[in-house]
Write a protein that holds these residues in place. Structure first.
Motif, mmCIF file in Angstrom:
data_model
loop_
_atom_site.group_PDB
_atom_site.id
_atom_site.type_symbol
_atom_site.label_atom_id
_atom_site.label_comp_id
_atom_site.label_asym_id
_atom_site.label_seq_id
_atom_site.Cartn_x
_atom_site.Cartn_y
_atom_site.Cartn_z
ATOM 1 N N GLU A 190 21.812 25.827 5.953
ATOM 2 C CA GLU A 190 22.101 25.694 7.391
ATOM 3 C C GLU A 190 21.389 24.489 7.987
ATOM 4 O OE1 GLU A 190 23.005 30.111 9.151
ATOM 5 O OE2 GLU A 190 20.912 29.647 8.700
ATOM 6 N N ASN A 191 20.187 24.173 7.460
ATOM 7 C CA ASN A 191 19.395 23.062 7.992
ATOM 8 C C ASN A 191 19.678 21.746 7.270
ATOM 9 O OD1 ASN A 191 18.105 24.713 9.879
ATOM 10 N ND2 ASN A 191 16.503 25.302 8.420
ATOM 11 N N GLY A 192 20.610 21.762 6.316
ATOM 12 C CA GLY A 192 20.959 20.533 5.612
ATOM 13 C C GLY A 192 19.963 20.110 4.565
ATOM 14 N N ASN A 193 19.137 21.038 4.082
ATOM 15 C CA ASN A 193 18.131 20.718 3.066
ATOM 16 C C ASN A 193 18.693 20.961 1.669
ATOM 17 O OD1 ASN A 193 16.266 20.224 5.144
ATOM 18 N ND2 ASN A 193 15.649 22.390 5.192
ATOM 19 N N ALA A 194 18.110 20.284 0.677
ATOM 20 C CA ALA A 194 18.539 20.441 -0.703
ATOM 21 C C ALA A 194 17.914 21.690 -1.320
ATOM 22 C CB ALA A 194 18.159 19.205 -1.515
ATOM 23 N N LEU B 283 29.805 27.336 -12.337
ATOM 24 C CA LEU B 283 30.122 26.524 -13.514
ATOM 25 C C LEU B 283 29.698 25.063 -13.398
ATOM 26 C CD1 LEU B 283 33.615 28.062 -14.274
ATOM 27 C CD2 LEU B 283 31.563 28.282 -15.683
ATOM 28 N N ASP B 284 29.741 24.504 -12.225
ATOM 29 C CA ASP B 284 29.384 23.083 -12.052
ATOM 30 C C ASP B 284 28.897 22.904 -10.626
ATOM 31 O OD1 ASP B 284 29.065 20.381 -12.192
ATOM 32 O OD2 ASP B 284 31.143 19.904 -12.703
ATOM 33 N N ALA B 285 27.642 23.281 -10.405
ATOM 34 C CA ALA B 285 27.129 23.390 -9.031
ATOM 35 C C ALA B 285 27.112 22.060 -8.295
ATOM 36 C CB ALA B 285 25.728 24.001 -9.056
ATOM 37 N N THR B 286 27.002 20.956 -9.014
ATOM 38 C CA THR B 286 26.914 19.659 -8.335
ATOM 39 C C THR B 286 28.219 19.263 -7.655
ATOM 40 O OG1 THR B 286 27.476 18.528 -10.408
ATOM 41 C CG2 THR B 286 25.130 18.769 -9.887
ATOM 42 N N THR B 287 29.326 19.885 -8.031
ATOM 43 C CA THR B 287 30.621 19.536 -7.428
ATOM 44 C C THR B 287 30.857 20.266 -6.108
ATOM 45 O OG1 THR B 287 31.815 21.302 -8.593
ATOM 46 C CG2 THR B 287 31.618 19.170 -9.716
ATOM 47 N N LEU B 288 30.037 21.253 -5.803
ATOM 48 C CA LEU B 288 30.310 22.131 -4.663
ATOM 49 C C LEU B 288 29.742 21.570 -3.366
ATOM 50 C CD1 LEU B 288 29.561 25.621 -6.267
ATOM 51 C CD2 LEU B 288 31.719 24.373 -6.185
ATOM 52 N N ILE C 283 18.641 19.268 -8.484
ATOM 53 C CA ILE C 283 18.604 19.182 -7.024
ATOM 54 C C ILE C 283 20.038 19.298 -6.505
ATOM 55 C CG2 ILE C 283 17.890 17.866 -5.013
ATOM 56 C CD1 ILE C 283 15.597 18.697 -6.790
ATOM 57 N N LEU C 284 20.325 20.390 -5.814
ATOM 58 C CA LEU C 284 21.665 20.585 -5.263
ATOM 59 C C LEU C 284 21.703 20.034 -3.850
ATOM 60 C CD1 LEU C 284 22.470 24.175 -6.583
ATOM 61 C CD2 LEU C 284 22.927 21.955 -7.649
ATOM 62 N N ASN C 285 22.469 18.995 -3.658
ATOM 63 C CA ASN C 285 22.573 18.345 -2.355
ATOM 64 C C ASN C 285 23.442 19.178 -1.448
ATOM 65 O OD1 ASN C 285 23.102 16.654 -0.175
ATOM 66 N ND2 ASN C 285 22.892 14.824 -1.441
ATOM 67 N N SER C 286 22.876 19.608 -0.337
ATOM 68 C CA SER C 286 23.590 20.525 0.555
ATOM 69 C C SER C 286 24.022 19.849 1.851
ATOM 70 C CB SER C 286 22.667 21.705 0.895
ATOM 71 O OG SER C 286 21.472 21.228 1.506
ATOM 72 N N ARG C 287 24.114 18.533 1.865
ATOM 73 C CA ARG C 287 24.427 17.844 3.124
ATOM 74 C C ARG C 287 25.910 17.910 3.480
ATOM 75 N NH1 ARG C 287 21.832 12.151 1.907
ATOM 76 N NH2 ARG C 287 22.733 12.700 -0.111
#
Length: 464
Positions: A196-200, A430-435, A459-463
């Motif tokens: 929600e806060n845009g953090n990884a 299966l491929d978290a970096t694509t989400l 590191i999953l980028n959540s931006r």
């Protein structure tokens, strides 16, 4: 406001059970319809107290029930332009007093689930219904992942918070508490706050019990091997459910089917509700110029749904030709049934052929959902010869939309779009970096007991 797994479906069922009249309960997916019905049954809610449907199906049914007034005659809208036109026609229909009287006489209230998935045109419909029925909406803007393809999605602040008074927010992660996975539930609460806060999300940090990170090489072949091995050797209780989750785009829908094929039927690939591949098969069957070419289409369809089809059929059957059955003929019973189909290409004989191929020890079904739908259409056509096969398919699809999709396979593969709203014991991302940020949240919250995350980057980028 209701985060994933925090008891939204239970709340709707509990409130409906306390109603003095019949509630209209609308959602967006047939998975959601099925989940609501299961919850109502488990809580003993009387069938007379509710009607559950998707907004799309309910609008379509009413427009078709009053064709002269709505001006709507298309039984199966084919694209988003037609769905938008349907919603416009339904909105006009709701302005007629006789329709408003029917709705008031039929229901005492309205619940709308997964409100973040409404389009602006659907929101306008709900606002019109709310003139006549008390309206309660539940949703979570962090789960708004549907691609509307020309339908503008509802804006939570502008449309929802401005139109309805917020009466509460759910705070307890019931899904994980009930599964005895409290640490996982609390970690997902932490993940939600960061998203929600845009953090990884840093998977290198100490992960709680129930969360596993598997580092993968981003090279496509290596990544696919890691995904396949993770699914193949995943260990859990004999009656527990597992979902492997890909991104929701068309490219990844095809990857789901390929992964299911590579796993030889251990996992069943989930189909789109719209049944595009089902209708495509019947269209190709109708367009075939001869019984021989029809048989070839059937074998091609069998290969799409099962493994090792060609290796277990006579070469002549694969070519669409009649087989001279000898002692050395491969699987002679299938060859005999294929020969009979060439002489009598009926829906009944086609169903028998597909079932016989399915029953072979060497073949494994990978797209059970698709195969079962086709068999369902063939059964309907056999029972109602007055219908054309296309009409039987349309009728089956309408009934399928109304009934919802049952989850019949313990291990499945699907995209975020197809599994949103569903609950499993275990989830494999299966491929978290694509989400995207929202897709990641949906994927991580599907497993009640464990979550396994395959990613080429810790590191999953959540931006996004």
């Amino acid at each position: 406001m209701a985060p994933a797994g925090f008891g939204k479906t239970h709340l709707i069922a509990e409130a409906t059970a306390l109603s003095d009249g019949r509630q209209l309960i609308l959602t967006h997916t047939y998975a959601g319809v099925n989940a609501l019905r299961r919850k109502f049954r488990s809580m003993g809610v009387n069938d007379h107290q509710f009607h559950v449907d998707t907004i799309a199906s309910w609008a379509l049914r009413l427009c078709l029930s009053y064709k002269d007034t709505s001006g709507w005659v298309i039984e199966t809208p084919a694209d988003n332009d037609q769905w938008n036109a349907l919603y416009a026609a339904f909105g006009d229909l709701l302005d007629h007093e006789f329709v408003r009287r029917i709705i008031r006489a039929s229901y005492v209230g309205l619940y709308v689930d997964e409100y973040q998935d409404c389009s602006v045109s659907q929101h306008a419909i709900i606002m019109k219904i709310s003139r006549d029925l008390p309206c309660r909406v539940l949703g979570d803007p962090l789960q708004g992942i549907f691609d509307f393809e020309g339908q503008q999605p509802v804006n939570w602040a502008r449309d929802v918070e401005a139109s309805f008074v917020q009466i509460g927010q759910l705070h307890v992660p019931h899904r994980w508490v009930q599964a005895g996975a409290n640490q996982l539930g609390e970690w997902l609460r932490y993940v939600r706050l960061n998203l929600e806060n845009g953090n990884a999300i840093d998977l290198r940090r100490r992960l709680p019990h129930g969360v596993r990170y598997i580092a993968a090489n981003p090279v496509p072949q290596d990544l696919q091997r890691t995904q396949g091995n993770t699914c193949r050797y995943f260990s859990c209780g004999p009656e527990q459910t597992v979902i492997a989750i890909h991104k929701g785009s068309q490219e990844f829908k095809a990857k789901c089917h390929r992964l299911s094929q590579s796993l030889s039927g251990r996992y069943s690939s989930i189909e789109e509700v719209e049944g595009r591949d089902m209708f495509l098969f019947f269209r190709r069957l109708n367009d075939a110029a001869s019984n021989s070419s029809r048989l070839r289409e059937i074998i091609a369809f069998a290969r799409k749904c099962m493994t090792h089809v060609n290796a277990n059929l006579p070469a002549a059957t694969i070519r669409g030709e009649e087989v001279i059955i000898r002692a050395t003929t491969r699987n002679p019973e299938v060859a005999k049934i294929a020969n009979e189909y060439l002489g009598n290409p009926s829906s009944a004989s086609l169903a028998v052929l597909l079932k016989e191929i399915k029953s072979l020890d060497q073949t494994k079904v990978t797209r059970a959902d698709l195969l079962n739908r086709v068999l369902g259409v063939l059964q309907k056509h056999s029972m109602h010869p007055e219908l054309s096969r296309d009409e039987a398919a349309e009728k089956y699809q309408r009934e399928f939309r109304f009934k919802g999709r049952p989850v019949s396979h313990l291990r499945q593969i699907g995209t975020t779009l197809l599994v949103k709203g569903l609950e499993y014991d275990h989830a494999i991302v299966l491929d978290a970096t694509t989400l995207s940020r929202k897709e990641l949240y949906v994927a991580l919250t599907r497993g009640a007991r464990t979550v396994t995350i395959i990613s080429s980057n810790p590191i999953l980028n959540s931006r996004t």
